[in-house]
Design a protein around this motif. Structure first.
Motif, PDB file in Angstrom:
ATOM      1  N   ALA A 132    -124.111  51.075  87.699  1.00 56.78           N
ATOM      2  CA  ALA A 132    -124.519  49.676  87.608  1.00 56.78           C
ATOM      3  C   ALA A 132    -124.457  49.154  86.178  1.00 56.78           C
ATOM      4  O   ALA A 132    -124.173  47.967  85.951  1.00 56.78           O
ATOM      5  N   TRP A 190    -120.137  49.901  84.569  1.00 56.45           N
ATOM      6  CA  TRP A 190    -119.015  48.988  84.788  1.00 56.45           C
ATOM      7  C   TRP A 190    -119.154  47.724  83.933  1.00 56.45           C
ATOM      8  O   TRP A 190    -118.140  47.166  83.479  1.00 56.45           O
ATOM      9  N   GLN A 191    -120.393  47.294  83.682  1.00 57.92           N
ATOM     10  CA  GLN A 191    -120.592  46.101  82.860  1.00 57.92           C
ATOM     11  C   GLN A 191    -120.306  46.386  81.381  1.00 57.92           C
ATOM     12  O   GLN A 191    -119.783  45.527  80.666  1.00 57.92           O
ATOM     13  N   ARG A 239    -116.562  46.323  81.135  1.00 54.72           N
ATOM     14  CA  ARG A 239    -116.020  44.963  81.206  1.00 54.72           C
ATOM     15  C   ARG A 239    -116.327  44.159  79.946  1.00 54.72           C
ATOM     16  O   ARG A 239    -115.450  43.447  79.424  1.00 54.72           O
ATOM     17  N   VAL A 264    -112.318  49.027  85.392  1.00 53.08           N
ATOM     18  CA  VAL A 264    -113.606  48.371  85.574  1.00 53.08           C
ATOM     19  C   VAL A 264    -113.882  48.192  87.064  1.00 53.08           C
ATOM     20  O   VAL A 264    -114.979  48.499  87.558  1.00 53.08           O
ATOM     21  N   ALA A 265    -112.880  47.725  87.791  1.00 53.38           N
ATOM     22  CA  ALA A 265    -113.053  47.504  89.229  1.00 53.38           C
ATOM     23  C   ALA A 265    -113.353  48.806  89.958  1.00 53.38           C
ATOM     24  O   ALA A 265    -114.208  48.847  90.859  1.00 53.38           O
ATOM     25  N   GLU A 267    -114.810  51.457  88.742  1.00 52.90           N
ATOM     26  CA  GLU A 267    -116.184  51.862  88.431  1.00 52.90           C
ATOM     27  C   GLU A 267    -117.193  51.017  89.206  1.00 52.90           C
ATOM     28  O   GLU A 267    -118.193  51.529  89.723  1.00 52.90           O
ATOM     29  N   ARG A 268    -116.897  49.737  89.331  1.00 54.33           N
ATOM     30  CA  ARG A 268    -117.818  48.854  90.037  1.00 54.33           C
ATOM     31  C   ARG A 268    -117.930  49.218  91.521  1.00 54.33           C
ATOM     32  O   ARG A 268    -119.014  49.080  92.111  1.00 54.33           O
ATOM     33  N   THR A 269    -116.860  49.663  92.128  1.00 57.28           N
ATOM     34  CA  THR A 269    -116.926  50.029  93.544  1.00 57.28           C
ATOM     35  C   THR A 269    -117.868  51.200  93.786  1.00 57.28           C
ATOM     36  O   THR A 269    -118.317  51.408  94.916  1.00 57.28           O
ATOM     37  N   VAL A 291    -120.856  51.440  92.631  1.00 57.38           N
ATOM     38  CA  VAL A 291    -122.255  51.021  92.550  1.00 57.38           C
ATOM     39  C   VAL A 291    -122.945  51.086  93.909  1.00 57.38           C
ATOM     40  O   VAL A 291    -124.087  51.531  94.026  1.00 57.38           O
ATOM     41  N   GLY A 337    -124.474  44.600  90.413  1.00 60.90           N
ATOM     42  CA  GLY A 337    -123.065  44.302  90.658  1.00 60.90           C
ATOM     43  C   GLY A 337    -122.535  44.860  91.955  1.00 60.90           C
ATOM     44  O   GLY A 337    -121.322  45.051  92.101  1.00 60.90           O
ATOM     45  N   GLU A 362    -120.843  44.856  95.214  1.00 63.44           N
ATOM     46  CA  GLU A 362    -119.828  43.895  95.635  1.00 63.44           C
ATOM     47  C   GLU A 362    -119.866  43.672  97.142  1.00 63.44           C
ATOM     48  O   GLU A 362    -119.556  44.576  97.911  1.00 63.44           O
TER      49      GLU A 362
END
Length: 334
Positions: free
Chosen positions: A13, A16-17, A20, A30-31, A33-35, A37, A101, A103
């Motif tokens: 969480a 990824w920020q 970015r 980044v995308a 890593e965000r997935t 979360v 974050g 998604e």
């Protein structure tokens, strides 16, 4: 350890920020890593706590009177635990999922969670459907932010907020009780909601106009001062205690502070001017010798689980937000 490495040595969480906002990581990394979360760490853990009827297990609030306690216990499960108690109710759980974050477009777990809230959860106030909002602008601003982020239609709540903007450009949860002045706490909630709505729905002229007037409310007051005298606000009308806006809390929940206000301006793409200079110096002043910012003034209440190391200790959340705010400000000076 380098401060960026320290930030990256964390939950997805935060990671990824950081990638970015503070590194040159490619968008696809980044995308990716965000997935993570929604399935790992705090995001996955929080989603897993949701109950089958849509609420999160919030426990029982502390009540000021027996009548209030009986009122709350008279509700069915769809209304018990929507806003209260702090900070484990459904509302604050959704606020954290957005902050993490998670998604909605790429997480089946998130879609299911939001669907359960949309279909089942009602407000304590008068049993209104969750994403229809209720009567207070602070609650409705937050509802707009959550609905817009998670892909739920909140246009009717936005319309209500536009009609409730006050003459000074702000909003105030107490206006139904006679207040005629904006509130920092309520205004930041509404601003964040309108910005999220614009990012989801595209630019809507009347929404953009209201939001720009609202952010002027903050800027005219130099982020923490009285417009009338220029003095730092030392009393919080909402809490009836000392104002803590120069202390950086996380999660902020419904509370305003200077770092939260600056991070909104950054996210909104505002070009900083001299009205934020003093607030920026305040942010700089709190950085320690290792380049980290401490957690200050955690707001009383329970979390489902810890997401920082504790009051007075270096905070990854505050460090992330402070560094990206300073980057936004310094880039504008180039």
């Amino acid at each position: 350890m380098d401060v960026i490495d320290w930030l990256l040595d964390s939950d997805p969480a935060i990671r990824w920020q950081v990638m970015r906002d503070l590194t040159d990581a490619p968008e696809e990394e980044v995308a990716a890593e965000r997935t993570r979360v929604a399935g790992e760490g705090w995001g996955g853990r929080l989603l897993a706590l949701q109950q089958p009827h849509g609420q999160w297990p919030a426990g029982t609030p502390t009540f000021p009177s027996g009548a209030a306690e009986r009122w709350w216990h008279s509700f069915g499960p769809e209304r018990r635990g929507t806003l209260f108690p702090a900070w484990t109710s459904t509302t604050w759980s959704l606020v954290l999922l957005r902050a993490f974050g998670v998604e909605p477009d790429s997480s089946e777990a998130a879609r299911v969670a939001v669907g359960l809230v949309r279909e089942n959860v009602r407000w304590e106030h008068d049993g209104e459907p969750y994403f229809a909002g209720e009567v207070e602008p602070c609650i409705n601003g937050r509802t707009v932010a959550l609905g817009a982020y998670f892909g739920v239609d909140v246009a009717a709540v936005v319309e209500r907020l536009l009609g409730e903007q006050m003459a000074d450009g702000g909003w105030n949860c107490e206006q139904e009780n006679g207040s005629t002045r904006g509130s920092f706490h309520t205004t930041i909630e509404v601003l964040e909601g309108l910005l999220e709505y614009e990012q989801a729905a595209g630019s809507v002229p009347e929404v953009a106009e209201a939001r720009l007037r609202g952010q002027e409310y903050l800027l005219e007051r130099r982020m923490f001062r009285r417009l009338s005298t220029g003095q730092a606000i030392d009393r919080d009308r909402k809490t009836s205690g000392p104002a803590a806006w120069t202390q950086f809390s996380y999660p902020a929940f419904w509370h305003y502070d200077v770092l939260r206000g600056l991070d909104y301006l950054r996210a909104a793409g505002v070009t900083p001017d001299d009205r934020v200079a003093e607030a920026i110096e305040l942010v700089r002043s709190k950085r320690d010798a290792a380049g980290r910012w401490p957690l200050e003034n955690p707001h009383p209440g329970e979390l489902h689980f810890a997401i920082d190391d504790g009051e007075g200790k270096p905070s990854r959340w505050n460090t992330l937000r402070a560094m990206r705010v300073l980057g936004w400000y310094e880039q504008a000076l180039v």
